[in-house]
Design an enzyme around this catalytic site. Structure first.
Site, PDB file in Angstrom:
ATOM      1  N   ALA A   1       4.776  -2.693  -6.023  1.00  0.00           N
ATOM      2  CA  ALA A   1       5.127  -1.686  -5.015  1.00  0.00           C
ATOM      3  C   ALA A   1       3.984  -0.697  -4.793  1.00  0.00           C
ATOM      4  O   ALA A   1       2.966  -0.710  -5.492  1.00  0.00           O
ATOM      5  CB  ALA A   1       6.394  -0.956  -5.435  1.00  0.00           C
ATOM      6  N   HIS A   2       4.212   0.183  -3.834  1.00  0.00           N
ATOM      7  CA  HIS A   2       3.198   1.146  -3.409  1.00  0.00           C
ATOM      8  C   HIS A   2       2.794   2.076  -4.541  1.00  0.00           C
ATOM      9  O   HIS A   2       3.619   2.620  -5.247  1.00  0.00           O
ATOM     10  CB  HIS A   2       3.687   1.946  -2.207  1.00  0.00           C
ATOM     11  CG  HIS A   2       5.039   2.544  -2.354  1.00  0.00           C
ATOM     12  ND1 HIS A   2       6.190   1.815  -2.235  1.00  0.00           N
ATOM     13  CD2 HIS A   2       5.431   3.796  -2.620  1.00  0.00           C
ATOM     14  CE1 HIS A   2       7.227   2.594  -2.397  1.00  0.00           C
ATOM     15  NE2 HIS A   2       6.804   3.801  -2.642  1.00  0.00           N
ATOM     16  N   GLY A   3       1.498   2.242  -4.664  1.00  0.00           N
ATOM     17  CA  GLY A   3       0.978   3.247  -5.579  1.00  0.00           C
ATOM     18  C   GLY A   3       0.850   2.802  -7.020  1.00  0.00           C
ATOM     19  O   GLY A   3       0.499   3.618  -7.882  1.00  0.00           O
TER      20      GLY A   3
ATOM     21  N   ARG B   1       0.863  -1.195   0.000  1.00  0.00           N
ATOM     22  CA  ARG B   1       0.000   0.000   0.000  1.00  0.00           C
ATOM     23  C   ARG B   1       0.888   1.231   0.000  1.00  0.00           C
ATOM     24  O   ARG B   1       2.053   1.176   0.415  1.00  0.00           O
ATOM     25  CB  ARG B   1      -0.930  -0.004   1.200  1.00  0.00           C
ATOM     26  CG  ARG B   1      -0.240   0.220   2.535  1.00  0.00           C
ATOM     27  CD  ARG B   1      -1.244   0.284   3.680  1.00  0.00           C
ATOM     28  NE  ARG B   1      -0.610   0.719   4.902  1.00  0.00           N
ATOM     29  CZ  ARG B   1      -0.141  -0.093   5.847  1.00  0.00           C
ATOM     30  NH1 ARG B   1      -0.217  -1.401   5.700  1.00  0.00           N
ATOM     31  NH2 ARG B   1       0.412   0.411   6.939  1.00  0.00           N
TER      32      ARG B   1
ATOM     33  N   GLY C   1       4.591   3.411  -8.046  1.00  0.00           N
ATOM     34  CA  GLY C   1       3.874   4.333  -8.914  1.00  0.00           C
ATOM     35  C   GLY C   1       3.804   3.932 -10.370  1.00  0.00           C
ATOM     36  O   GLY C   1       3.496   4.763 -11.234  1.00  0.00           O
TER      37      GLY C   1
END
Lengths: 343, 343, 343
Positions: free
Chosen positions: C245-247, C224, C265
């Protein structure tokens, strides 16, 4: 929370460079600049995100030290705080609005704890946790559900073990560490000796040591060696699905992105950064401050403070030029054949 | 333990080549040559570690068959044992001093065991283990805490399942296997068929079979196929975070380093060695005795007893030369452009 | 089951193209064409497997629309069904013979469920499952043993969570999802900001969202973000040991093979296919319908509906040609040196 209150909380003695606007909106939360709504605080880092200044709905922004961005924010009636490190300040701003989940101290009745285990003050031990003989837990340690700790492991003060991770026998974990879900720490190194009939196991009698402030990502693995130690020094952070083989010596404040793999006996200097999916061969030494590009393959020692990329890894500038030529190889080859036939 | 006693214990009928010094110090443990202290036994393998002979504090060493090293050890008053395979003998020496942690036989009261499960003699079943319907455990099986075994799996004699691993339905595990923490064996293969609206699941009705003496590393995954078997033959050893897709057929005494990934239906011959992070495409056949360098990508069948490297993989000698030229590509390209303009 | 009954069950309104033979053997199961025995149904897809038509012991086959294969099957007295998509029909044939293991509805007494959790109808909750405060489970949700669900996560109708997976706080999982054993969903993103003394944690206040019909493989991890969401859209399928990964924002019906890693991202368009061990750098955007070859490294945005390969990735056709030249680099370099010395 009023914007002015946020500014006050983020200011510290080191922050003499902080500058901020007069606007003082009520801030209700934090968000990315391209997703923020009215009432939210966001930040701008680098030119890539500066373009969102024209469209963001954020009510306040953390900006780098750039007068032009301050003017743009003023023109759009956005409150701002201007600092040398916008991302660091945004991280601290998040912490003003977000309280991470931490179970209360206490021991769940379903936890299975060996009588010889020693527990510090205010530990939190979740449901179905298994703590075996002679384990030591420091004060404030938080162990989420279904974690298993093998005998004689030691967990330092305030460290957090997330669900379903496994800490193997004799592992030493320092203070303020975080072991994420599913990670396996101190497991047997992959030690086999070839024989006429197959592979003979070399027992892994050593241990794994994580110093203070180390974080290990989800489902990562840090093996223990046949003799001696696998050691990860203070403040080093490993992302998910990283593999550290038996006997590696990892320096301080190292960062490894996801899916990095280190073979046995690798030595990594302080403040090294390894990009995602990097692989390092047996016994290689990577010097202090080295940066390794994603997917690189390291087979030889790397001098301190250099940047390398590629598999096998080259100095980064040479790698960039070689990679640029690589796509022209078909064209080069064709001309090469023509030249060859002429000569 | 006296050094002479260690020598006697390590000698077997096959060891006619053993030679050893007269010194007979008391040995209290084992260590790496560069970390050993007085009273410890260490070993020397290859020239890389021979330089430590001048500085080691070890009281005894296992040496290769080299008179010069024996003389060096004598000069430093170090007891020594000289053998053809120092690493193998060191492995056996470790086992004289180190007793790996094995829980005593018995069933922890918190284990949840289906009435239809059949348990052999002297099994050890740890806390919170879940054993579902129709599972069969051989004698001496050791299951560490929080392991889950799905229905109708079968675990052979003396096999060890470490904490938090998962054995899926119908999986067959032979005798003397070790499944390390967090590994998932016999899980559903990744089988989807494209349709107009997305992906339709192909049920994975097959099973995974591990023959005797197989080891699977922490957090590795071995999927079962839609029909038939995924099979790993006897004595094969997989390191951590390895992925074996549905329907692979892995030979005997194969070794795979960490983070290797095999796509569906791959066939691997006996005694193959795959370096770390190697990837193999669907349906590829790798012949007996092949060695594959770390990070290689295998897209075509590999003939037996060859060594390959690179992505896509090449014969190792060609790969080494090509990789050496790669770094000169920028220089080649520049000259190539000059030559091109002249011709 | 009679072959004719299978044909009737596989026919749907959309299957106007189906053709089948008159033979009507009793079919007792399904198998791969090279492993089938008498009484079994198999299938042929592509020319690679057509050769097995001469030797298979299968009593019935699903064939592509090829008159020649039909004749071959007739000549060998094998019943057949001829369809445009043999693999899809074989998948449906498997489902006629195989009932995947699904625990019955009910809550095992050893499960630890917070009073504030809301459970839908007919949920199945296995032994030692831990469900924390404010979790919501839809109807028909199936949770295998030893799963841990952190507070305020939400699991949609009919979703299946396999053993030892971990669902972190606030994660939203849609309907008809499958989370395989050992996966960690919604864990903390790898967010650290460099400071003078080490790395300062950026709290990850966001959440992970999986839409309907998503599958996540064994021991995969989906983090997250600090703010906002990591989102995987409907029908997307991830194989084992994948890292998101996050995003990241992943589109619909995307497929990622094992050991893929996406940095923070990353944006992935609908119906993208990523081969095994692909790595993608921070913030990269991969367009709709892109296909990425195994082990590729993506550092720049990829235009929709293109196919790329290599690290760094190139258009697939260029990659193939460049890779073919790569092995000739030593020869090119030698000649290049000769040409250079002449000019």
């Amino acid at each position: 929370m009023k914007f002015s209150e946020i500014v006050q909380k983020l200011k510290t003695d080191q922050n003499s460079l902080i500058n901020f606007s007069d606007r003082n909106p009520e801030i209700t939360g934090v968000a990315a600049i391209d997703e923020a709504i009215a009432g939210q605080l966001s930040y701008v880092e680098g030119t890539k995100f500066a373009r969102y200044l024209e469209t963001t709905q954020a009510s306040a922004l953390i900006l780098p030290l750039a007068a032009e961005l301050q003017s743009q924010a003023n023109a759009r009636a956005i409150a701002w705080l201007s600092v040398p490190e916008p991302r660091l300040f945004f991280a601290r701003a998040i912490a003003l609005f977000y309280q991470p989940f931490r179970p209360a101290p206490g021991i769940h009745p379903s936890a299975v704890i060996a009588p010889s285990a020693q527990l510090g003050d205010n530990v939190s031990i979740g449901a179905n946790v298994v703590i075996q003989a002679d384990v030591q837990l420091g004060s404030g340690v938080c162990i989420h559900p279904n974690v298993v700790i093998y005998p004689a492991a030691c967990i330092g003060d305030r460290s957090i073990l997330h669900a379903n991770c496994v800490i193997h026998e004799r592992t030493q974990i320092g203070a303020d560490c975080v072991i994420h879900s599913g990670a396996a720490i101190g497991s047997e190194g992959f030690g086999f000796v070839p024989t006429a009939t197959g592979w003979e196991k070399m027992e892994q009698s050593g241990r794994t040591v994580l110093e203070d402030g180390v974080e290990i990502g989800c489902n990562s693995t840090v093996d223990r060696p046949a003799v001696g130690e696998t050691r990860i020094k203070r403040q080093t952070k490993l992302d998910n699905l990283v593999h550290i083989a038996h006997g590696c010596q990892i320096g301080e404040a190292v960062v490894m992105a996801a899916q990095v793999g280190l073979a046995g006996g690798v030595s990594v200097g302080d403040r090294v950064i390894l990009g995602g999916q990097v692989g390092v061969s047996n016994q290689v030494e990577i010097g202090t401050g080295v940066i390794v590009g994603a997917q690189s393959g390291i087979h030889t020692n790397i001098r301190p403070h250099t940047t390398v990329s590629g598999s096998p890894a080259l100095p980064h500038q040479i790698y960039l030029r070689a990679a640029a030529v690589y796509r022209r190889l078909p064209e080069m080859y064709q001309t090469f054949r023509q030249l060859q036939s002429k000569n």
